[in-house]
Design a protein around this motif. Structure first.
Motif, PDB file in Angstrom:
ATOM      1  N   ASN A 113       0.825  -1.208   0.000  1.00 61.29           N
ATOM      2  CA  ASN A 113       0.000   0.000   0.000  1.00 61.29           C
ATOM      3  C   ASN A 113       0.857   1.254   0.000  1.00 61.29           C
ATOM      4  O   ASN A 113       0.529   2.247  -0.651  1.00 61.29           O
ATOM      5  CB  ASN A 113      -0.910  -0.016   1.228  1.00 61.29           C
ATOM      6  CG  ASN A 113      -1.891   1.115   1.198  1.00 61.29           C
ATOM      7  OD1 ASN A 113      -1.601   2.179   1.710  1.00 61.29           O
ATOM      8  ND2 ASN A 113      -3.017   0.904   0.542  1.00 61.29           N
ATOM      9  N   LEU A 114       1.977   1.194   0.727  1.00 63.63           N
ATOM     10  CA  LEU A 114       2.874   2.359   0.761  1.00 63.63           C
ATOM     11  C   LEU A 114       3.426   2.655  -0.628  1.00 63.63           C
ATOM     12  O   LEU A 114       3.790   3.779  -0.946  1.00 63.63           O
ATOM     13  CB  LEU A 114       4.023   2.121   1.739  1.00 63.63           C
ATOM     14  CG  LEU A 114       3.633   1.999   3.214  1.00 63.63           C
ATOM     15  CD1 LEU A 114       4.847   1.670   4.069  1.00 63.63           C
ATOM     16  CD2 LEU A 114       2.975   3.280   3.710  1.00 63.63           C
ATOM     17  N   GLN A 115       3.484   1.622  -1.452  1.00 72.69           N
ATOM     18  CA  GLN A 115       3.978   1.816  -2.816  1.00 72.69           C
ATOM     19  C   GLN A 115       2.865   2.187  -3.783  1.00 72.69           C
ATOM     20  O   GLN A 115       3.087   2.279  -4.995  1.00 72.69           O
ATOM     21  CB  GLN A 115       4.625   0.525  -3.318  1.00 72.69           C
ATOM     22  CG  GLN A 115       5.702   0.039  -2.404  1.00 72.69           C
ATOM     23  CD  GLN A 115       6.935  -0.424  -3.158  1.00 72.69           C
ATOM     24  OE1 GLN A 115       7.089  -0.125  -4.326  1.00 72.69           O
ATOM     25  NE2 GLN A 115       7.801  -1.142  -2.485  1.00 72.69           N
ATOM     26  N   GLY A 116       1.660   2.303  -3.260  1.00 72.10           N
ATOM     27  CA  GLY A 116       0.545   2.675  -4.127  1.00 72.10           C
ATOM     28  C   GLY A 116      -0.140   1.482  -4.764  1.00 72.10           C
ATOM     29  O   GLY A 116      -0.939   1.631  -5.684  1.00 72.10           O
ATOM     30  N   ILE A 117       0.192   0.284  -4.271  1.00 75.06           N
ATOM     31  CA  ILE A 117      -0.485  -0.907  -4.809  1.00 75.06           C
ATOM     32  C   ILE A 117      -1.591  -1.275  -3.826  1.00 75.06           C
ATOM     33  O   ILE A 117      -1.313  -1.488  -2.637  1.00 75.06           O
ATOM     34  CB  ILE A 117       0.499  -2.096  -4.941  1.00 75.06           C
ATOM     35  CG1 ILE A 117       1.669  -1.692  -5.834  1.00 75.06           C
ATOM     36  CG2 ILE A 117      -0.207  -3.333  -5.482  1.00 75.06           C
ATOM     37  CD1 ILE A 117       2.845  -2.654  -5.762  1.00 75.06           C
ATOM     38  N   GLY A 118      -2.798  -1.366  -4.325  1.00 82.60           N
ATOM     39  CA  GLY A 118      -3.898  -1.663  -3.411  1.00 82.60           C
ATOM     40  C   GLY A 118      -4.868  -2.649  -4.013  1.00 82.60           C
ATOM     41  O   GLY A 118      -4.618  -3.233  -5.073  1.00 82.60           O
ATOM     42  N   GLY A 119      -5.988  -2.847  -3.331  1.00 85.51           N
ATOM     43  CA  GLY A 119      -7.079  -3.666  -3.840  1.00 85.51           C
ATOM     44  C   GLY A 119      -6.704  -5.110  -4.078  1.00 85.51           C
ATOM     45  O   GLY A 119      -5.887  -5.686  -3.364  1.00 85.51           O
TER      46      GLY A 119
ATOM     47  N   ASN B   2      -1.784   6.471  -7.830  1.00 87.46           N
ATOM     48  CA  ASN B   2      -3.147   6.087  -8.167  1.00 87.46           C
ATOM     49  C   ASN B   2      -4.127   6.461  -7.038  1.00 87.46           C
ATOM     50  O   ASN B   2      -3.750   7.053  -6.026  1.00 87.46           O
ATOM     51  CB  ASN B   2      -3.218   4.587  -8.480  1.00 87.46           C
ATOM     52  CG  ASN B   2      -2.736   3.762  -7.298  1.00 87.46           C
ATOM     53  OD1 ASN B   2      -2.827   4.207  -6.170  1.00 87.46           O
ATOM     54  ND2 ASN B   2      -2.209   2.587  -7.563  1.00 87.46           N
ATOM     55  N   VAL B   4      -5.656   4.631  -4.888  1.00 87.93           N
ATOM     56  CA  VAL B   4      -5.392   3.994  -3.588  1.00 87.93           C
ATOM     57  C   VAL B   4      -4.385   4.827  -2.812  1.00 87.93           C
ATOM     58  O   VAL B   4      -4.512   5.072  -1.617  1.00 87.93           O
ATOM     59  CB  VAL B   4      -4.853   2.564  -3.796  1.00 87.93           C
ATOM     60  CG1 VAL B   4      -4.414   1.958  -2.472  1.00 87.93           C
ATOM     61  CG2 VAL B   4      -5.895   1.694  -4.444  1.00 87.93           C
ATOM     62  N   HIS B   5      -3.366   5.314  -3.560  1.00 88.25           N
ATOM     63  CA  HIS B   5      -2.325   6.078  -2.894  1.00 88.25           C
ATOM     64  C   HIS B   5      -2.880   7.402  -2.367  1.00 88.25           C
ATOM     65  O   HIS B   5      -2.517   7.854  -1.294  1.00 88.25           O
ATOM     66  CB  HIS B   5      -1.185   6.332  -3.880  1.00 88.25           C
ATOM     67  CG  HIS B   5       0.095   6.708  -3.197  1.00 88.25           C
ATOM     68  ND1 HIS B   5       0.859   5.801  -2.523  1.00 88.25           N
ATOM     69  CD2 HIS B   5       0.710   7.901  -3.062  1.00 88.25           C
ATOM     70  CE1 HIS B   5       1.904   6.409  -1.994  1.00 88.25           C
ATOM     71  NE2 HIS B   5       1.843   7.699  -2.310  1.00 88.25           N
ATOM     72  N   ASN B   8      -5.662   6.396   0.226  1.00 92.25           N
ATOM     73  CA  ASN B   8      -5.031   5.559   1.217  1.00 92.25           C
ATOM     74  C   ASN B   8      -5.993   4.993   2.240  1.00 92.25           C
ATOM     75  O   ASN B   8      -5.893   5.250   3.443  1.00 92.25           O
ATOM     76  CB  ASN B   8      -3.895   6.293   1.898  1.00 92.25           C
ATOM     77  CG  ASN B   8      -2.710   5.371   1.946  1.00 92.25           C
ATOM     78  OD1 ASN B   8      -2.864   4.235   2.378  1.00 92.25           O
ATOM     79  ND2 ASN B   8      -1.577   5.820   1.465  1.00 92.25           N
ATOM     80  N   PHE B  10      -6.092   2.120   3.121  1.00 94.79           N
ATOM     81  CA  PHE B  10      -5.450   1.134   3.973  1.00 94.79           C
ATOM     82  C   PHE B  10      -5.039   1.747   5.313  1.00 94.79           C
ATOM     83  O   PHE B  10      -5.096   1.103   6.346  1.00 94.79           O
ATOM     84  CB  PHE B  10      -4.238   0.527   3.277  1.00 94.79           C
ATOM     85  CG  PHE B  10      -3.895  -0.820   3.812  1.00 94.79           C
ATOM     86  CD1 PHE B  10      -4.499  -1.951   3.284  1.00 94.79           C
ATOM     87  CD2 PHE B  10      -3.020  -0.972   4.865  1.00 94.79           C
ATOM     88  CE1 PHE B  10      -4.217  -3.208   3.799  1.00 94.79           C
ATOM     89  CE2 PHE B  10      -2.729  -2.218   5.388  1.00 94.79           C
ATOM     90  CZ  PHE B  10      -3.327  -3.330   4.852  1.00 94.79           C
ATOM     91  N   MET B  11      -4.621   3.009   5.278  1.00 94.19           N
ATOM     92  CA  MET B  11      -4.248   3.686   6.527  1.00 94.19           C
ATOM     93  C   MET B  11      -5.494   3.797   7.426  1.00 94.19           C
ATOM     94  O   MET B  11      -5.409   3.698   8.635  1.00 94.19           O
ATOM     95  CB  MET B  11      -3.676   5.081   6.236  1.00 94.19           C
ATOM     96  CG  MET B  11      -2.375   5.052   5.470  1.00 94.19           C
ATOM     97  SD  MET B  11      -1.062   4.164   6.337  1.00 94.19           S
ATOM     98  CE  MET B  11      -0.537   3.011   5.079  1.00 94.19           C
TER      99      MET B  11
END
Lengths: 241, 384
Positions: A113-119, B2, B4-5, B8, B10-11
């Motif tokens: 996620n920190l690298q911008g990879i998600g989902g 993107n 997600v970034h 975020n 996830f945070m």
């Protein structure tokens, strides 16, 4: 030998100033290559943790040069360091440093996620990495429900999440029993041999010795000795076959 | 970079999990927020209640303009003016109706012989101005009869009566209760007692050619401000207030000059400060507990902005859950005081305002935690 992924030249690190100054590193020269396991050993206070912190862009050196993948990092602005860490390093810590409220899969997803990879992409990659470290059946387990060895394997999967060329491991087996320690070391060896990662291990653990390609002894902030181990690649490959 | 970034989420997920992972801490945090919110809501609700009760007698009056003696401090502090001013007022263009109105503190004698102070409201039943409202029993036209009164049901025990039909004694004269209202509260300890202006003159010892106020109803479509200006010009020795002006004057006097409003507002501010301190302390303590995780996040490449998001998300989540419980508790308190003589009001606007304030309070409270977390040296992760 390949081009070094880390080149360290005449590296100094001093804490404090004047009479209170502590010289943690005093002119260290060192290369780290892809595909090797480099072990840093030395007594407490010798400077090995300072060295690994400096090469991991976690600590700024006082002087000298560190080139990571060809880029000079000494003197780089503080705010640029997280990106360098993110792209080049995977970290494994003695105390595992997992997020206790997240399950194994989420602990691995954090780094992505920190690298911008998600989902879905992040989820699938986390599952793949946990399967790689033998924890495909522990995806939903929170750290409190994992053994020490399993936690360290989650940490290894997390370290690999961003597919970094360098793995820095600080006492990765210190908190593990012999069987768990062996599994972790074999995983690190596999990463070096098969995935051509540069693996730097800081340790006091003599069990690590047999997996090392090079053992560097640090004393008083200097490299006291460097031993090359001529391991038989075929033997190792057979070990992981 | 993107979506997600950028977002975020996830945070946010880390914040959510951190919050619910330690349930004891969550309960402590929420308890702090709930107490602070209930304190704020109750104090502010009391303040709103004061505003309402201090000036309801004006706010619910159908008159558009009030002619009064000069420089009265509030509606309950009127002074007699000549009734003859009425005819001059009727001559002003735009004036539809002018009615006499009086409001004065008098003595009410209880059946036990004890005395209570009441405020007798004298109005002209035929005018439709200044009479009782929210009537639950009786017919307002009965007040055309001699010595008849309406009282509010909440004050029945205080006035020593059971209900309609009871006889009472006001300023030495007999009077009969012919109707009841609900919720006409008095800011002072003296309940309102409605009667006809004619009766009131007897109870209040008002002269036959005197009145305390003249209530003015303007014609439909008339410009009230212009009528007010014309009345001021036409009638000497009086002040002319719009309903809102007199309401504000009365409210300011009772709520602020007496210190009652300031005290309750201070209570609300105190609640806010206590809330910020409690929430700041619990969020700070939670941050310290997770400091190693924040250090790990930084070591593996997180920027300070990631840390902000975790802590702020945690605070915002605490705020939302704390608000849900807090406002529910405050609503229960508000409902419990409904119909009492000290109502704690919690209108929708206040509930929305308190929500915004809760979010602000929690985010403000995170400032110290953010400072602490972002100043962590990531090298701490290598220190065992």
């Amino acid at each position: 030998m390949t081009q070094p992924v880390i080149e360290i030249r005449d590296l100094y690190k001093t804490y404090g100033a004047g009479d209170a100054a502590v010289h943690a590193l005093r002119g260290v020269d060192l290369d780290v290559h892809a595909g090797e396991i480099l072990v840093l050993m030395g007594p407490s206070g010798s400077g090995k943790t300072t060295l690994v912190s400096a090469m991991g862009c976690i600590l700024q050196a006082t002087s000298g040069s560190i080139r990571v993948a060809g880029r000079e990092i000494v003197g780089v602005r503080e705010r640029d360091l997280p990106d360098i860490r993110l792209k080049n390093f995977g970290f494994i810590f003695q105390g595992f440093n997992l997020f206790p409220a997240l399950n194994a899969q989420e602990n691995v997803e954090v780094a992505m996620n920190l690298q911008g990879i998600g989902g879905k992409r992040a989820r699938l990659r986390a599952v793949e990495l946990l399967q790689l470290v033998g924890l495909g059946d522990k995806l939903r387990a929170i750290p409190a429900n994992l053994s020490g060895g399993q936690k360290q394997r989650v940490a290894i999967a997390r370290a690999l999440a961003g597919d970094p060329p360098i793995i820095l491991a600080d006492e990765p087996t210190a908190a593990l029993d012999s069987e768990s320690g062996k599994i972790v070391l074999e995983l690190l060896a596999k990463l070096a041999r098969e995935r051509k990662r540069a693996v730097v291990v800081v340790t006091h653990d003599p069990r690590v010795d047999e997996y090392a390609d090079r053992v560097i002894h640090i004393a008083d902030g200097r490299i006291a000795s460097s031993e090359n181990r001529n391991l038989q690649p075929n033997a190792l490959e057979a070990q992981f076959a | 970079m993107n979506v997600v970034h950028l977002l975020n989420l996830f945070m946010f997920r880390i914040a959510w999990r951190n919050l619910f992972h330690d349930k004891v801490r969550l309960i402590v945090t929420l308890t702090g927020i709930v107490f602070a919110l209930v304190l704020i809501a109750v104090q502010f609700g009391l303040f709103l209640g004061f505003l309402e009760t201090s000036s309801n007698i004006v706010a619910r009056n159908e008159a558009d303009l009030f002619i009064a003696a000069p420089e009265i401090p509030h509606v309950n502090g009127g002074a007699p003016i000549p009734e003859s001013r009425r005819f001059r007022a009727l001559a002003v263009p735009g004036v539809a109706e002018v009615a006499k109105y009086s409001l004065l503190f008098v003595v009410w004698k209880l059946p036990t012989g004890a005395q209570e102070s009441v405020q007798v409201v004298g109005f002209e039943p035929g005018s439709g101005l200044g009479g009782p409202y929210d009537i639950v029993a009786g017919d307002v036209n009965e007040l055309r009869n001699d010595d008849t009164v309406f009282v509010d049901e909440i004050y029945l025990p205080k006035l020593g009566i059971q209900g309609i039909g009871d006889s009472v004694e006001i300023f030495g004269r007999r009077a009969r209760v012919v109707g009841l209202t609900r919720g006409i509260l008095s800011f002072t300890t003296a309940p309102y007692v409605f009667t006809s202006f004619k009766n009131a003159q007897n109870y209040q010892r008002l002269g036959n050619d005197e009145t305390m106020f003249l209530l003015v109803k303007t014609k439909p479509g008339a410009n009230v401000a212009r009528v007010q200006a014309d009345l001021k010009r036409s009638i000497s020795g009086v002040d002319v207030y719009t309903r809102e002006e007199l309401r504000q004057k009365t409210m300011n006097y009772w709520v602020f000059s007496t210190g009652a409003g300031t005290t309750t507002l201070m209570g609300a501010v105190l609640g806010l400060i206590v809330g910020i301190v409690v929430v700041a302390q619990t969020i700070y303590s939670a941050t310290i507990d997770h400091i190693r995780e924040f250090g790990t996040l930084k070591a593996i490449g997180a920027r300070n902005s990631h840390i902000y998001r975790v802590i702020l998300s945690q605070s915002a989540l605490s705020a939302v859950f704390g608000y849900a419980f807090g406002i529910s508790a405050a609503k229960l308190v508000s409902l419990a005081t409904e119909g009492s003589n000290v109502p704690i009001l919690l209108p929708l606007e206040t509930a929305i305002g308190i929500f915004a304030m809760t979010i602000l309070m929690c985010l403000t409270a995170s400032a110290i935690s953010i400072r602490k977390a972002t100043s962590i040296d990531p090298a701490m992760v290598f220190r065992g």
